[in-house]
Design an enzyme around this catalytic site. Structure first.
Site, PDB file in Angstrom:
ATOM      1  N   GLY A 184     -18.290 -25.172  42.496  1.00  0.00           N
ATOM      2  CA  GLY A 184     -17.428 -26.196  41.921  1.00  0.00           C
ATOM      3  C   GLY A 184     -15.970 -25.877  42.167  1.00  0.00           C
ATOM      4  N   GLY A 185     -15.126 -26.768  41.691  1.00  0.00           N
ATOM      5  CA  GLY A 185     -13.699 -26.573  41.889  1.00  0.00           C
ATOM      6  C   GLY A 185     -13.148 -25.397  41.122  1.00  0.00           C
ATOM      7  CG  HIS A 186     -12.655 -25.518  37.390  1.00  0.00           C
ATOM      8  ND1 HIS A 186     -13.198 -26.541  36.641  1.00  0.00           N
ATOM      9  CD2 HIS A 186     -11.401 -25.903  37.712  1.00  0.00           C
ATOM     10  CE1 HIS A 186     -12.284 -27.497  36.508  1.00  0.00           C
ATOM     11  NE2 HIS A 186     -11.203 -27.129  37.152  1.00  0.00           N
ATOM     12  N   GLY A 187     -15.229 -22.656  40.101  1.00  0.00           N
ATOM     13  CA  GLY A 187     -15.965 -21.425  40.306  1.00  0.00           C
ATOM     14  C   GLY A 187     -17.375 -21.672  40.792  1.00  0.00           C
ATOM     15  CB  VAL A 189     -22.944 -22.654  38.692  1.00  0.00           C
ATOM     16  CG1 VAL A 189     -23.914 -22.639  37.510  1.00  0.00           C
ATOM     17  CG2 VAL A 189     -21.699 -23.469  38.347  1.00  0.00           C
ATOM     18  CE  LYS A 203     -18.453 -24.128  36.606  1.00  0.00           C
ATOM     19  NZ  LYS A 203     -17.851 -25.475  36.609  1.00  0.00           N
ATOM     20  CG  ASP A 301     -14.079 -33.500  37.721  1.00  0.00           C
ATOM     21  OD1 ASP A 301     -14.159 -34.482  38.477  1.00  0.00           O
ATOM     22  OD2 ASP A 301     -14.261 -32.336  38.111  1.00  0.00           O
TER      23      ASP A 301
END
Length: 463
Positions: A184-187, A189, A203, A301
């Protein structure tokens, strides 16, 4: 509430003794009373709770013997200096005679203080009371917000964060790629199986988010862990050390809606009724975040990648609120707020994320679920069109599924028109998620479309 399976009252300011009436919860499986100010003995009546599997009583002021019950013998009891029993880490309990003798001596000393030194006794009690309040308040602030050791370890969770962090590293072989189930955009999983929790999703945040723990970030995460809704993925907590920063979620079996819709075999398992139910579930989750949370939460989002499906194909919204807390300046930067293709057009000139941005994204997502893929530029056409009638619906249906029967077709037309109202260019003209969830809840009671008055239809579709 005798059929209660899980009772979690941790991280409150509860004081007093544990009520023996808890023994009436005959089917209780998990009990968590940790991080409170409870004192006295653990009621022996709780020995009868044979179905208990997990007990957490850590960080209270409990004393005396622990119940002769497997769950209590294996319980988390750290932080209670007065507990005793034949368990590793606890002192053996004293014989009853010595306990009675000690209590008798204490009673005698108390009688002397009351009769001989009443004024001094009152002053002592007052000082003790003030001191206890100060210590308890200090303990609560430290434990409730964050817990650290000399190595910089931090955790926010109802679980033992330090042990959880270590178990996650061991279970994933320090985040080997074979355990990764998504990016994902943040990390990234990872699916993690732990004996104590079963399957969880972890995550691992990108390095740009690691080693930064401002108070606002901690408070936001702590607030999100308190959100419970059947259509929202549970966030268990956050734990971090110098090497890794981790968000710990419940594991949702079937994965993302995006991956299922893009799979020719799996997408056919999502029949029309399942798809309608998924749309409802997302609407209920967003309505809860907008209407029932205080302060309200804007997801920021909403997309098919952030909607997960459980074993029963129920929708579970993921990553709620994280776009803001991981990008605190994103309220003034459109590139950080949302996924391309789902972002509301007004962000190009207002630079401000609102609840109506979620509504727009929900409209895009609903049409994607009906069609089976993202509609792309055709969304602009639908946003400027009038209500869709049953004859026009065929262009918007997933061709991989059989053409719906009349009753289901009526429902799909209703949803398509409701979704189109979410795409209106002017944000104030869009319905709220509360209104949408109400309409979706009541649409089963709506008569077939061909029996409805066109003026009434316009009133339903365009609030």
């Amino acid at each position: 509430m005798t059929q209660l399976n899980l009772l979690d009252l941790s991280y409150n300011l509860l004081v007093g003794v544990i009520p023996p009436q808890l023994a009436n919860l005959k089917v209780l499986v998990r009990l968590n009373l940790s991080h409170n100010g409870l004192f006295g003995c653990i009621p022996e009546e709780l020995e009868g709770l044979t179905g208990l599997q997990d007990v957490v009583l850590s960080y209270n002021e409990l004393e005396g013997p622990i119940p002769n019950n497997k769950a209590f013998i294996n319980a988390s009891l750290e932080g209670n200096k007065g507990l005793c029993g034949n368990v590793a880490g606890l002192h053996p309990c004293e014989r009853p005679s010595s306990v009675v003798k000690r209590h008798s001596m204490a009673k005698g000393r108390k009688l002397i203080l009351i009769t001989v030194l009443p004024v001094m006794g009152a002053l002592v009690l007052l000082c003790v009371f003030i001191g206890v309040l100060f210590i308890c308040n200090k303990r609560r602030r430290v434990r409730d917000v964050e817990r650290r050791d000399g190595d910089g370890w931090l955790s926010i969770s109802m679980l033992d964060g330090k042990a959880l962090y270590r178990d996650i590293l061991n279970a994933t072989e320090e985040f080997d790629a074979k355990f990764c189930i998504g990016q994902g955009g943040h990390g990234s999983v990872y699916k993690v199986n732990l004996p104590s929790l079963g399957n969880i999703a972890v995550k691992r945040l990108h390095s740009s988010f690691q080693n930064t723990h401002p108070k606002s970030f901690i408070n936001e995460i702590r607030a999100l862990t308190g959100i419970k809704h059947r259509n929202i993925v549970n966030l268990y907590g956050y734990c971090s050390k110098a090497q890794h920063s981790l968000l710990v979620y419940e594991y949702v079996e079937r994965g993302s809606l995006s991956s299922i819709l893009s799979n020719e075999v799996e997408s056919k398992k999502l029949d029309w009724l399942k798809r309608v139910n998924i749309i409802k579930g997302v609407a209920f989750a967003l309505s809860y975040m907008h209407q029932d949370c205080s302060p309200p939460i804007v997801h920021r989002d909403i997309s098919s990648s952030n909607v997960l499906l459980d074993s029963e194909y129920e929708a579970r919204v993921a990553d709620f609120g994280l776009a803001k807390i991981l990008n605190p300046d994103s309220s003034n930067c459109t590139t950080l707020a949302g996924t391309y293709g789902y972002v509301a057009p007004e962000l190009a000139y207002t630079m401000k994320v609102t609840q109506m941005c979620d509504v727009y994204s929900f409209g895009v997502l609903s049409l994607e679920i009906v069609k089976g893929n993202h509609l792309g530029e055709y969304i602009t056409v639908l946003a400027n069109s009038s209500t869709t009638d049953p004859e026009q619906l065929s262009d918007l249906l997933d061709e991989r599924l059989p053409y719906p029967e009349d009753r289901v077709k009526d429902v799909l037309v209703f949803i398509v028109n409701l979704a189109c109202s979410c795409l209106l260019k002017t944000p104030k003209s869009r319905p709220t998620m509360h209104f949408i969830s109400q309409k979706l809840s009541s649409m089963d009671a709506c008569p077939p479309i061909h029996q409805r008055n066109p003026h009434v239809m316009r009133a339903i579709y365009n609030p």
